[in-house]
Write an enzyme that holds these catalytic residues in place. Structure first.
Site, PDB file in Angstrom:
ATOM      1  N   MET A 280      -1.527 -28.958  15.181  1.00  0.00           N
ATOM      2  CA  MET A 280      -2.690 -29.738  14.744  1.00  0.00           C
ATOM      3  C   MET A 280      -2.255 -31.164  14.410  1.00  0.00           C
ATOM      4  O   MET A 280      -2.933 -31.878  13.666  1.00  0.00           O
ATOM      5  CB  MET A 280      -3.354 -29.073  13.543  1.00  0.00           C
ATOM      6  CG  MET A 280      -3.901 -27.684  13.921  1.00  0.00           C
ATOM      7  SD  MET A 280      -5.252 -27.118  12.890  1.00  0.00           S
ATOM      8  CE  MET A 280      -4.478 -27.064  11.307  1.00  0.00           C
TER       9      MET A 280
ATOM     10  N   GLY B  96       9.777 -29.595  11.545  1.00  0.00           N
ATOM     11  CA  GLY B  96       9.540 -28.178  11.875  1.00  0.00           C
ATOM     12  C   GLY B  96       8.927 -28.063  13.271  1.00  0.00           C
ATOM     13  O   GLY B  96       9.318 -27.203  14.073  1.00  0.00           O
ATOM     14  N   HIS B  97       7.953 -28.946  13.568  1.00  0.00           N
ATOM     15  CA  HIS B  97       7.334 -28.933  14.906  1.00  0.00           C
ATOM     16  C   HIS B  97       8.371 -29.309  15.970  1.00  0.00           C
ATOM     17  O   HIS B  97       8.411 -28.720  17.041  1.00  0.00           O
ATOM     18  CB  HIS B  97       6.182 -29.951  14.988  1.00  0.00           C
ATOM     19  CG  HIS B  97       5.012 -29.619  14.124  1.00  0.00           C
ATOM     20  ND1 HIS B  97       4.648 -30.386  13.046  1.00  0.00           N
ATOM     21  CD2 HIS B  97       4.108 -28.622  14.198  1.00  0.00           C
ATOM     22  CE1 HIS B  97       3.570 -29.883  12.486  1.00  0.00           C
ATOM     23  NE2 HIS B  97       3.210 -28.810  13.156  1.00  0.00           N
TER      24      HIS B  97
ATOM     25  N   GLY C 209       5.774 -21.261  14.073  1.00  0.00           N
ATOM     26  CA  GLY C 209       6.672 -21.217  12.919  1.00  0.00           C
ATOM     27  C   GLY C 209       6.368 -20.018  12.027  1.00  0.00           C
ATOM     28  O   GLY C 209       5.219 -19.574  11.917  1.00  0.00           O
ATOM     29  N   GLU C 210       7.425 -19.512  11.392  1.00  0.00           N
ATOM     30  CA  GLU C 210       7.250 -18.357  10.498  1.00  0.00           C
ATOM     31  C   GLU C 210       6.650 -18.740   9.144  1.00  0.00           C
ATOM     32  O   GLU C 210       6.394 -17.878   8.323  1.00  0.00           O
ATOM     33  CB  GLU C 210       8.598 -17.661  10.285  1.00  0.00           C
ATOM     34  CG  GLU C 210       9.018 -16.839  11.470  1.00  0.00           C
ATOM     35  CD  GLU C 210      10.275 -16.023  11.212  1.00  0.00           C
ATOM     36  OE1 GLU C 210      10.941 -16.254  10.176  1.00  0.00           O
ATOM     37  OE2 GLU C 210      10.583 -15.175  12.063  1.00  0.00           O
TER      38      GLU C 210
ATOM     39  N   SER D 219       5.452 -28.882   6.002  1.00  0.00           N
ATOM     40  CA  SER D 219       4.041 -28.665   6.311  1.00  0.00           C
ATOM     41  C   SER D 219       3.380 -30.028   6.435  1.00  0.00           C
ATOM     42  O   SER D 219       3.744 -30.963   5.713  1.00  0.00           O
ATOM     43  CB  SER D 219       3.387 -27.896   5.149  1.00  0.00           C
ATOM     44  OG  SER D 219       1.987 -27.997   5.233  1.00  0.00           O
TER      45      SER D 219
HETATM   46  O1  PAF Z   1      -0.444 -23.490  12.960  1.00  0.00           O
HETATM   47  C1  PAF Z   1      -1.204 -24.375  13.386  1.00  0.00           C
HETATM   48  O2  PAF Z   1      -0.890 -25.559  13.370  1.00  0.00           O
HETATM   49  C2  PAF Z   1      -2.558 -23.989  13.911  1.00  0.00           C
HETATM   50  O3  PAF Z   1      -3.074 -22.896  13.211  1.00  0.00           O
HETATM   51  C3  PAF Z   1      -2.590 -23.704  15.435  1.00  0.00           C
HETATM   52  C4  PAF Z   1      -1.724 -22.509  15.786  1.00  0.00           C
HETATM   53  C5  PAF Z   1      -2.102 -24.944  16.179  1.00  0.00           C
HETATM   54  C6  PAF Z   1      -4.011 -23.401  15.888  1.00  0.00           C
HETATM   55  O4  PAF Z   1      -4.866 -24.458  15.617  1.00  0.00           O
END
Ligand code: PAF
Length: 273
Positions: free
Chosen positions: A21, A27-28, A139-140, A177
């Site tokens: 999102m 983390g991403h 991610g966990e 986050s």
């Molecule tokens: O974890 C997230 O960022 C969201 O829930 C996802 C998996 C991209 C779905 O919108």
């Protein structure tokens, strides 16, 4: 996006997918790196999915940093970025479909965020249909979401392998986050206590009962000036049902949700005994 990826599929290139999102953090980027290692082409998406927010204020304040996100994705050589509009995804009907995840959706987050997992199921299934990856990375930190997406894939017989990746933490232990960016300096200073508490829970788990541990956790947040506990639970990793008696053949995890003002932080830790 479908026709763009068609060419790669014709050439039998494997696609690794990282849905996000936005408001990307390390983390991403770690997920992108994992995808790059195992696939010919890595696709990321950025879409702030309105139907998974149960709180309008949370949706309105969700950080949006597209230019910075693009720079970060370039820094790890992500191959493709997909940024669909709301209309492209929802065709003027911004509602989620209803899903049955065999009860996983009713535990923990499901109790406090009505409709959240229907929204997640709707967007993830739609993105999977568009991108049709071989592997998808999550991610966990959102462990319940990870289990639900595995269930979505199994129930719909999608030929996608779901890869869970370990929680990426700041140096002081706070789970990374996108919402951390909204913490005030005081909130940010105290937030690492969440992980400290989880680590203590891990130590306590072999010797103490669930009741004793939960009471101890609740006491840590009693009258806390900046943090408010929403829930703490020890649950079976597979069913996500709260622990009853410790069974040696099961894996357990401790899950926590905490409010710092109106910012909601979640975290979890695997337990052993
Ligand atoms: O974890 C997230 O960022 C969201 O829930 C996802 C998996 C991209 C779905 O919108």
């Amino acid at each position: 996006m479908k026709s763009f990826l068609e060419e790669s599929k014709k050439n039998k290139k494997t696609i690794g997918f990282v849905p996000t999102m936005g408001a990307l953090h390390k983390g991403h980027l770690f997920l992108i790196e994992q995808a790059k290692k195992k696939n010919d082409l890595t696709v990321a998406s950025i879409f702030v999915n309105p139907t998974q927010f149960n709180n309008q204020e949370d949706l309105d304040n969700y950080p949006k940093t597209l230019e910075k996100d693009i720079e970060l994705l370039e820094s790890v050589s992500c191959d493709v970025l997909f940024v669909p509009t709301i209309d492209e995804i929802y065709h003027k009907n911004v509602v989620s479909n209803k899903f049955d995840f065999d009860g996983l959706e009713h535990e923990m987050e499901g109790k406090y965020r009505a409709g959240h997992f229907d929204g997640v199921g709707t967007i993830v299934k739609t993105l999977f249909e568009i991108v049709s990856p071989k592997n998808a990375y999550f991610g966990e930190k959102d462990f319940q979401q990870l289990q639900i997406i595995k269930k979505l894939v199994t129930k719909n017989q999608l030929p996608i392998s779901i890869k869970g990746c370990a929680i990426y933490r700041e140096k002081d232990g706070l789970a990374m986050s996108s919402r951390n960016a909204r913490l005030s300096s005081e909130q940010r200073k105290v937030a690492p206590i969440i992980y400290k508490i989880l680590k203590k829970v891990k130590k306590k788990f072999p010797e103490e009962t669930e009741g004793e541990i939960s009471e101890w956790v609740e006491n840590q947040f009693k009258n806390h000036p900046f943090l408010q506990l929403e829930y703490f639970t020890i649950a079976d990793e597979k069913s996500l049902k709260p622990i009853n008696i410790k069974e040696f053949d099961k894996k357990y995890r401790a899950f926590i949700a905490v409010f710092a003002g109106n910012i909601r932080l979640i975290d979890n830790i695997q337990l052993k005994y």
